[in-house]
Design a protein around this motif. Structure first.
Motif, PDB file in Angstrom:
ATOM      1  N   GLY A   1      -1.212  -2.995  -2.376  1.00 12.55           N
ATOM      2  CA  GLY A   1      -1.509  -3.049  -0.953  1.00 12.55           C
ATOM      3  C   GLY A   1      -0.301  -2.635  -0.128  1.00 12.55           C
ATOM      4  N   VAL A   2      -0.546  -1.898   0.945  1.00  6.19           N
ATOM      5  CA  VAL A   2       0.521  -1.436   1.834  1.00  6.19           C
ATOM      6  C   VAL A   2       0.170  -1.856   3.255  1.00  6.19           C
ATOM      7  CG1 VAL A   2       1.939   0.508   2.573  1.00  6.19           C
ATOM      8  CG2 VAL A   2       0.783   0.602   0.341  1.00  6.19           C
ATOM      9  N   SER A   3       1.067  -2.590   3.908  1.00  3.66           N
ATOM     10  CA  SER A   3       0.812  -3.023   5.282  1.00  3.66           C
ATOM     11  C   SER A   3       0.844  -1.834   6.231  1.00  3.66           C
ATOM     12  CB  SER A   3       1.829  -4.081   5.704  1.00  3.66           C
ATOM     13  OG  SER A   3       3.141  -3.544   5.713  1.00  3.66           O
ATOM     14  N   THR A   4       0.224  -1.984   7.393  1.00  2.82           N
ATOM     15  CA  THR A   4       0.091  -0.866   8.335  1.00  2.82           C
ATOM     16  C   THR A   4       0.597  -1.224   9.724  1.00  2.82           C
ATOM     17  OG1 THR A   4      -2.082  -1.405   9.283  1.00  2.82           O
ATOM     18  CG2 THR A   4      -2.068  -0.285   7.140  1.00  2.82           C
TER      19      THR A   4
ATOM     20  N   TYR B   1       3.676   6.874   2.528  1.00  3.79           N
ATOM     21  CA  TYR B   1       3.640   5.590   1.819  1.00  3.79           C
ATOM     22  C   TYR B   1       2.575   5.600   0.718  1.00  3.79           C
ATOM     23  CZ  TYR B   1       6.655   3.277   5.271  1.00  3.79           C
ATOM     24  OH  TYR B   1       7.710   2.905   6.063  1.00  3.79           O
ATOM     25  N   ALA B   2       1.375   6.054   1.053  1.00  5.96           N
ATOM     26  CA  ALA B   2       0.312   6.105   0.046  1.00  5.96           C
ATOM     27  C   ALA B   2       0.683   7.051  -1.086  1.00  5.96           C
ATOM     28  CB  ALA B   2      -1.002   6.533   0.700  1.00  5.96           C
ATOM     29  N   ARG B   3       1.242   8.210  -0.746  1.00  6.83           N
ATOM     30  CA  ARG B   3       1.653   9.153  -1.795  1.00  6.83           C
ATOM     31  C   ARG B   3       2.721   8.539  -2.686  1.00  6.83           C
ATOM     32  NH1 ARG B   3       1.525  13.041   2.437  1.00  6.83           N
ATOM     33  NH2 ARG B   3       3.801  12.941   2.580  1.00  6.83           N
ATOM     34  N   TYR B   4       3.626   7.798  -2.102  1.00  4.89           N
ATOM     35  CA  TYR B   4       4.711   7.163  -2.841  1.00  4.89           C
ATOM     36  C   TYR B   4       4.148   6.230  -3.919  1.00  4.89           C
ATOM     37  CZ  TYR B   4       9.122   4.493  -3.350  1.00  4.89           C
ATOM     38  OH  TYR B   4      10.255   3.877  -3.814  1.00  4.89           O
ATOM     39  N   VAL B   5       3.170   5.426  -3.545  1.00  5.17           N
ATOM     40  CA  VAL B   5       2.528   4.521  -4.502  1.00  5.17           C
ATOM     41  C   VAL B   5       1.728   5.311  -5.540  1.00  5.17           C
ATOM     42  CG1 VAL B   5       0.726   2.759  -4.747  1.00  5.17           C
ATOM     43  CG2 VAL B   5       2.436   2.570  -2.925  1.00  5.17           C
ATOM     44  N   GLN B   6       0.973   6.290  -5.083  1.00  7.29           N
ATOM     45  CA  GLN B   6       0.124   7.059  -5.984  1.00  7.29           C
ATOM     46  C   GLN B   6       0.940   7.860  -6.998  1.00  7.29           C
ATOM     47  OE1 GLN B   6      -1.846   9.186  -2.887  1.00  7.29           O
ATOM     48  NE2 GLN B   6      -3.322   7.553  -2.467  1.00  7.29           N
ATOM     49  N   GLU B   7       2.011   8.485  -6.551  1.00  5.94           N
ATOM     50  CA  GLU B   7       2.822   9.283  -7.460  1.00  5.94           C
ATOM     51  C   GLU B   7       3.559   8.427  -8.484  1.00  5.94           C
ATOM     52  OE1 GLU B   7       5.339  11.672  -5.015  1.00  5.94           O
ATOM     53  OE2 GLU B   7       3.677  12.933  -4.294  1.00  5.94           O
TER      54      GLU B   7
ATOM     55  N   LEU C   1      -2.604   2.558  -7.391  1.00  4.54           N
ATOM     56  CA  LEU C   1      -3.691   2.823  -6.457  1.00  4.54           C
ATOM     57  C   LEU C   1      -3.312   2.176  -5.130  1.00  4.54           C
ATOM     58  CD1 LEU C   1      -6.712   1.917  -8.761  1.00  4.54           C
ATOM     59  CD2 LEU C   1      -6.057   4.215  -8.040  1.00  4.54           C
ATOM     60  N   ALA C   2      -3.284   2.961  -4.073  1.00  2.98           N
ATOM     61  CA  ALA C   2      -2.845   2.456  -2.771  1.00  2.98           C
ATOM     62  C   ALA C   2      -4.034   2.020  -1.933  1.00  2.98           C
ATOM     63  CB  ALA C   2      -2.059   3.532  -2.025  1.00  2.98           C
TER      64      ALA C   2
ATOM     65  N   ALA D   1      17.340 -14.557  -5.344  1.00  2.00           N
ATOM     66  CA  ALA D   1      18.303 -14.977  -6.361  1.00  2.00           C
ATOM     67  C   ALA D   1      17.638 -15.535  -7.605  1.00  2.00           C
ATOM     68  CB  ALA D   1      19.259 -16.022  -5.774  1.00  2.00           C
ATOM     69  N   ASP D   2      16.345 -15.919  -7.515  1.00  2.00           N
ATOM     70  CA  ASP D   2      15.675 -16.513  -8.674  1.00  2.00           C
ATOM     71  C   ASP D   2      15.171 -15.488  -9.675  1.00  2.00           C
ATOM     72  OD1 ASP D   2      13.438 -15.443  -7.429  1.00  2.00           O
ATOM     73  OD2 ASP D   2      12.571 -17.372  -6.870  1.00  2.00           O
ATOM     74  N   GLY D   3      15.366 -14.186  -9.384  1.00  3.65           N
ATOM     75  CA  GLY D   3      15.044 -13.145 -10.354  1.00  3.65           C
ATOM     76  C   GLY D   3      13.629 -12.608 -10.299  1.00  3.65           C
ATOM     77  N   ARG D   4      12.804 -13.103  -9.400  1.00  7.09           N
ATOM     78  CA  ARG D   4      11.438 -12.570  -9.291  1.00  7.09           C
ATOM     79  C   ARG D   4      11.481 -11.122  -8.812  1.00  7.09           C
ATOM     80  NH1 ARG D   4       8.365 -16.089  -5.412  1.00  7.09           N
ATOM     81  NH2 ARG D   4       9.941 -17.690  -5.818  1.00  7.09           N
ATOM     82  N   PHE D   5      10.396 -10.366  -9.056  1.00  7.23           N
ATOM     83  CA  PHE D   5      10.365  -8.993  -8.561  1.00  7.23           C
ATOM     84  C   PHE D   5       9.902  -9.026  -7.104  1.00  7.23           C
ATOM     85  CE2 PHE D   5       9.467  -4.753  -7.553  1.00  7.23           C
ATOM     86  CZ  PHE D   5      10.131  -3.943  -8.443  1.00  7.23           C
ATOM     87  N   ALA D   6      10.858  -9.150  -6.226  1.00 11.07           N
ATOM     88  CA  ALA D   6      10.625  -9.087  -4.789  1.00 11.07           C
ATOM     89  C   ALA D   6      11.926  -8.610  -4.186  1.00 11.07           C
ATOM     90  CB  ALA D   6      10.223 -10.447  -4.230  1.00 11.07           C
ATOM     91  N   LEU D   7      11.964  -7.353  -3.792  1.00 12.08           N
ATOM     92  CA  LEU D   7      13.197  -6.791  -3.245  1.00 12.08           C
ATOM     93  C   LEU D   7      12.885  -5.959  -2.014  1.00 12.08           C
ATOM     94  CD1 LEU D   7      13.660  -3.489  -4.035  1.00 12.08           C
ATOM     95  CD2 LEU D   7      13.703  -4.493  -6.298  1.00 12.08           C
ATOM     96  N   GLY D   8      13.882  -5.847  -1.151  1.00 16.87           N
ATOM     97  CA  GLY D   8      13.741  -5.061   0.056  1.00 16.87           C
ATOM     98  C   GLY D   8      14.863  -4.055   0.173  1.00 16.87           C
ATOM     99  N   VAL D   9      14.549  -2.892   0.706  1.00 17.37           N
ATOM    100  CA  VAL D   9      15.566  -1.871   0.961  1.00 17.37           C
ATOM    101  C   VAL D   9      15.479  -1.448   2.421  1.00 17.37           C
ATOM    102  CG1 VAL D   9      15.672  -1.038  -1.413  1.00 17.37           C
ATOM    103  CG2 VAL D   9      14.032  -0.001   0.166  1.00 17.37           C
ATOM    104  N   GLN D  10      16.636  -1.236   3.040  1.00 14.74           N
ATOM    105  CA  GLN D  10      16.669  -0.847   4.434  1.00 14.74           C
ATOM    106  C   GLN D  10      16.314   0.622   4.616  1.00 14.74           C
ATOM    107  OE1 GLN D  10      17.412  -2.985   7.389  1.00 14.74           O
ATOM    108  NE2 GLN D  10      16.217  -1.181   7.908  1.00 14.74           N
ATOM    109  N   TRP D  11      16.460   1.389   3.560  1.00 14.96           N
ATOM    110  CA  TRP D  11      16.178   2.826   3.652  1.00 14.96           C
ATOM    111  C   TRP D  11      14.693   3.109   3.382  1.00 14.96           C
ATOM    112  CZ3 TRP D  11      19.150   0.847  -0.489  1.00 14.96           C
ATOM    113  CH2 TRP D  11      18.648   1.039  -1.772  1.00 14.96           C
ATOM    114  N   HIS D  12      14.336   4.392   3.429  1.00 15.30           N
ATOM    115  CA  HIS D  12      12.945   4.830   3.275  1.00 15.30           C
ATOM    116  C   HIS D  12      12.797   5.670   2.005  1.00 15.30           C
ATOM    117  CE1 HIS D  12      10.995   3.633   7.097  1.00 15.30           C
ATOM    118  NE2 HIS D  12      12.257   3.582   7.514  1.00 15.30           N
ATOM    119  N   PRO D  13      12.568   5.034   0.855  1.00 22.15           N
ATOM    120  CA  PRO D  13      12.415   5.811  -0.378  1.00 22.15           C
ATOM    121  C   PRO D  13      11.184   6.702  -0.368  1.00 22.15           C
ATOM    122  CG  PRO D  13      11.834   3.508  -0.739  1.00 22.15           C
ATOM    123  CD  PRO D  13      12.455   3.582   0.615  1.00 22.15           C
ATOM    124  N   GLU D  14      10.164   6.332   0.407  1.00 22.87           N
ATOM    125  CA  GLU D  14       8.951   7.157   0.457  1.00 22.87           C
ATOM    126  C   GLU D  14       9.203   8.502   1.121  1.00 22.87           C
ATOM    127  OE1 GLU D  14       9.072   5.758   4.627  1.00 22.87           O
ATOM    128  OE2 GLU D  14       9.638   4.918   2.683  1.00 22.87           O
ATOM    129  N   ALA D  15      10.337   8.641   1.828  1.00 28.77           N
ATOM    130  CA  ALA D  15      10.646   9.883   2.531  1.00 28.77           C
ATOM    131  C   ALA D  15      11.418  10.872   1.656  1.00 28.77           C
ATOM    132  CB  ALA D  15      11.448   9.590   3.793  1.00 28.77           C
TER     133      ALA D  15
END
Length: 257
Positions: free
Chosen positions: A23-26, A48-54, A58-59, A220-234
């Protein structure tokens, strides 16, 4: 015979298609399209959708719901969550008055995405926050934001041209999930005028720009939840999205390997 073939083909597709549902927020904003349409719209840049699909997912788009309590039910149907970029968060969420350069908040979106994030963390659904999404992760845990980054760093290199991405270097922290997925230094696409100020509880900063700006964070607990300030989808780098997809399918541990 035709019905039998159709059912068989459907079962075959179901067995073969094990791509995770991400899921991708809008945005929730007024938009114009076509000849004369000018209406409130839930929208998202197609990148964003292409980023997930590639990356093999499924976005599905998650427009704000008037009832944030429904977020838990939505997240139960997802394998992963992307919190997309967008408008400035309401500074009231972290106890501040708005800066003169702060954008107008969208409370419906803020409430919805905070609820989505909370549900994903509770249910163990992998999360990737992008730009605003990373800032929301910080605010969700009690952190604060710098409302106008040039005030803190003395330049506007993180957002020199409105509506256009600019590249700058970031360096990730070794031994972190972010550092494992995108090790060392890399050039990233940037477009933001706000940033993390005080880190929220349970978060660690995992990448920085040359001027010290926090460019990534994770739990810090190691779960897969991370944030990046940049735009990897770009850009062409799919490493973060591919790691999200692996985590969403259960084919990788928290380290992303």
């Amino acid at each position: 015979m035709t019905v039998h073939t159709t059912v068989h083909e459907e079962r075959t597709r179901t067995l073969e298609d094990r791509r995770p549902l991400i899921g991708v927020s809008t945005y929730l904003t007024r938009a114009r399209w076509g000849v004369a349409w000018d209406l409130p719209a839930a929208l998202l840049p197609a990148a964003y959708a292409r980023y997930v699909q590639e990356a093999g997912g499924l976005a599905v788009l998650l427009p704000p719901d008037e009832d944030p309590a429904s977020a838990a039910a939505v997240v139960r149907r997802l394998d992963g969550l992307v919190l997309a970029g967008g408008e400035d968060l309401d500074p009231a969420l972290y106890g501040q008055e708005p800066h003169a350069r702060a954008g107008a908040p969208v409370p419906e979106r803020d409430r919805w995405e905070l609820a989505l994030l909370g549900a994903a963390l509770e249910q163990g659904v992998p999360v990737l926050g992008i730009c605003r999404g990373m800032q929301l992760m910080n605010v969700h845990t009690g952190g604060t934001l710098c409302q106008h980054l040039p005030d803190a760093v003395g330049h506007d290199a993180h957002n020199p041209v409105a509506g256009s991405f600019t590249d700058h270097a970031v360096k990730t922290v070794p031994g972190t999930l972010t550092g494992h997925l995108v090790p060392g230094s890399l050039d990233v696409a940037t477009h933001h005028h706000q940033c993390v100020d005080r880190l929220g509880a349970g978060l660690v900063a995992t990448a920085h720009a040359e001027d010290g700006t926090v460019e990534a964070l994770e739990y810090a607990d190691g779960r897969f939840a991370l944030g990046v300030q940049w735009h990897p989808e770009a850009r062409d780098d799919l490493r973060l999205a591919e790691a999200l997809v692996r985590a969403a399918t259960g084919t990788a541990g928290p380290s992303g390997g």
